[in-house]
Design a protein around this motif. Structure first.
Motif, PDB file in Angstrom:
ATOM      1  N   LYS A  36      33.495  36.131  48.870  1.00 27.02           N
ATOM      2  CA  LYS A  36      34.112  36.553  47.612  1.00 27.02           C
ATOM      3  C   LYS A  36      33.317  37.689  46.988  1.00 27.02           C
ATOM      4  N   PRO A  37      33.962  38.453  46.102  1.00 31.82           N
ATOM      5  CA  PRO A  37      33.216  39.497  45.386  1.00 31.82           C
ATOM      6  C   PRO A  37      32.217  38.887  44.419  1.00 31.82           C
ATOM      7  N   ASN A  38      31.196  39.660  44.101  1.00 31.25           N
ATOM      8  CA  ASN A  38      30.167  39.185  43.169  1.00 31.25           C
ATOM      9  C   ASN A  38      30.639  39.359  41.735  1.00 31.25           C
ATOM     10  N   THR A  39      31.737  38.712  41.432  1.00 29.42           N
ATOM     11  CA  THR A  39      32.367  38.779  40.121  1.00 29.42           C
ATOM     12  C   THR A  39      32.637  37.367  39.639  1.00 29.42           C
ATOM     13  N   TYR A  42      36.211  34.967  40.038  1.00 25.91           N
ATOM     14  CA  TYR A  42      37.125  35.609  40.986  1.00 25.91           C
ATOM     15  C   TYR A  42      36.783  35.096  42.377  1.00 25.91           C
ATOM     16  N   MET A  47      38.368  43.132  47.866  1.00 31.13           N
ATOM     17  CA  MET A  47      37.379  43.925  47.154  1.00 31.13           C
ATOM     18  C   MET A  47      37.710  45.410  47.183  1.00 31.13           C
ATOM     19  N   GLN A  51      32.520  47.801  46.342  1.00 33.99           N
ATOM     20  CA  GLN A  51      32.197  46.669  45.479  1.00 33.99           C
ATOM     21  C   GLN A  51      31.334  45.659  46.231  1.00 33.99           C
TER      22      GLN A  51
END
Length: 415
Positions: A36-39, A42, A47, A51
């Protein structure tokens, strides 16, 4: 031994491992795979180019084995593209995962591995579909995961509505969307643009093959309804095992077994004939978390989570599974329910790391058809996330790009 030079070896000697094949079932000793994105908040592996995103997992062997990642660029059908590695990334497609740490003060020992992209060894430089494969020290594929990299060349407006078909008016949700390409030239949308729609980021039910119905200046309008309809399903069930020794949210009791804790969830009843009830969920995702500690990656323990379902539906030869992102929506023996003649319940147990989990009960026919409505019904009011991914392949191009992503949620129905 590093595997970055293996491609040259294959070219010279004419044989090698086919890494591009997706692995359907993860091995029993690999758990809690996250891509997963580092957000915050989310969960989907979609991505924007450049990102930061992270790939992590636990190895229950806990012996600090050497693992490697391999990244491949794919076409729209998730087959390997014809690009050389140097065309889709800078650095190496394969490299050893160097960031790992053993669990601390847990009954279940494990080694936690993690790698973040882009990094010094690997930087993806074009958009598209990608597969990341986990390789062991013998260069065998352990598991694979899909992810999408996009470059925002177009914007996508997404709207959700009830089905216009009166037969499914109360049970299905339809997706309409518009692609705005005011700053991007599209010569032939019918042959160059390929949108894909996901419900709750589950590729098992993805809808594709859509052509624009209308053109308005630099806008492509997709006003389908029947062709873009999904069963709305029901809200995901959930539990929270952040306190592994005590019952918490939707956990009836906790027992310490010979080696690990056992968390027994309250028995679920089928909801197909019950009125729709709204409650908050995270649409099939999960979050690893524990009480009174900041490092859940290595301090969270594992427990056997016991699921039980009371169902009177006549399912014939259909099989029932516990489904969710906790195992990448896979349906296999590890999350299949069996009928207990003594309790008259469908039951299974799954080894899961502490955290907050969403799950649902789905059925599968002998020919592989999956349904999320046989047990819990389908209600148009259900809150679902929808994602529209816009693929673009210019005439004569050697690969398919991803030029935009749009998001919608069914809490705002347009009818």
């Amino acid at each position: 031994m590093l595997v970055k030079y293996k491609l040259l070896f294959i070219l010279l000697f004419g044989f090698g491992i086919l890494y591009s094949q997706e692995i359907e079932n993860d091995p029993d000793y690999i758990k809690t795979v996250i891509l997963k994105p580092n957000t915050v908040n989310y969960y989907a592996p979609i991505m924007k180019l450049g990102q930061l995103f992270t790939f992590s997992f636990d190895d229950l062997n806990a012996d600090e084995r050497d693992y490697y990642y391999k990244i491949e660029h794919c076409d729209i059908d998730w087959n390997p593209s014809n690009l050389m590695e140097s065309e889709f990334l800078n650095g190496y497609a394969e490299e050893r995962i160097r960031d790992y740490e053993n669990s601390f003060n847990t009954l279940q020992y494990y080694t936690h591995y993690s790698v973040t992209f882009p990094n010094d060894d690997t930087q993806i430089k074009i958009s598209g579909n990608y597969l990341i494969s986990l390789l062991n020290e013998d260069e065998e594929v352990v598991l694979t995961r899909r992810f999408v990299i996009y470059k925002p060349e177009v914007t996508v407006a997404v709207a959700i509505s009830k089905s216009r078909d009166l037969k499914y008016y109360d049970t299905k949700q339809a997706v309409e969307f518009t692609i705005n390409h005011s700053n991007f030239t599209i010569n032939n949308a019918n042959d160059e643009i390929f949108p894909v729609i996901l419900q709750n980021n589950n590729w098992q039910t993805a809808i594709s093959g859509l052509k624009p119905q209308f053109y308005r200046g630099t806008q492509l309008l997709y006003k389908y309804n029947k062709e873009t309809s999904f069963w709305a399903g029901n809200e995901f069930l959930y539990f929270d095992s952040k306190s592994i020794r005590n019952p918490t949210l939707n956990i009836g009791r906790v027992e310490l077994g010979r080696e690990l804790y056992h968390s027994y969830l309250y028995t679920n009843n089928e909801r197909i004939d019950q009125p729709y009830t709204l409650f908050e969920d995270v649409n099939g995702n999960f979050i690893v978390r524990i009480l009174n500690n900041d490092n859940s990656s290595t301090d969270a323990d594992y427990s056997w989570v016991h699921f039980s379902l009371e169902s009177l539906e006549k399912l014939g030869k259909k099989e029932i599974y516990v489904s969710g992102n906790f195992n990448n929506w896979q349906l296999n023996e590890s999350n299949k329910l069996t009928y207990n003649l003594d309790t008259k319940l469908y039951e299974t147990k799954i080894l899961l790391k502490q955290g907050f989990y969403n799950y649902q009960y789905v059925t599968k026919t002998v020919d592989g058809k999956i349904s999320n409505k046989d047990i819990d019904g389908s209600f148009y009011q259900t809150e679902n996330d929808y994602t529209v991914i816009v693929y673009y392949k210019k005439f004569g191009s050697r690969y398919t790009e991803v030029i935009g992503v749009g998001y919608g949620n069914s809490t705002k129905l347009i009818n």
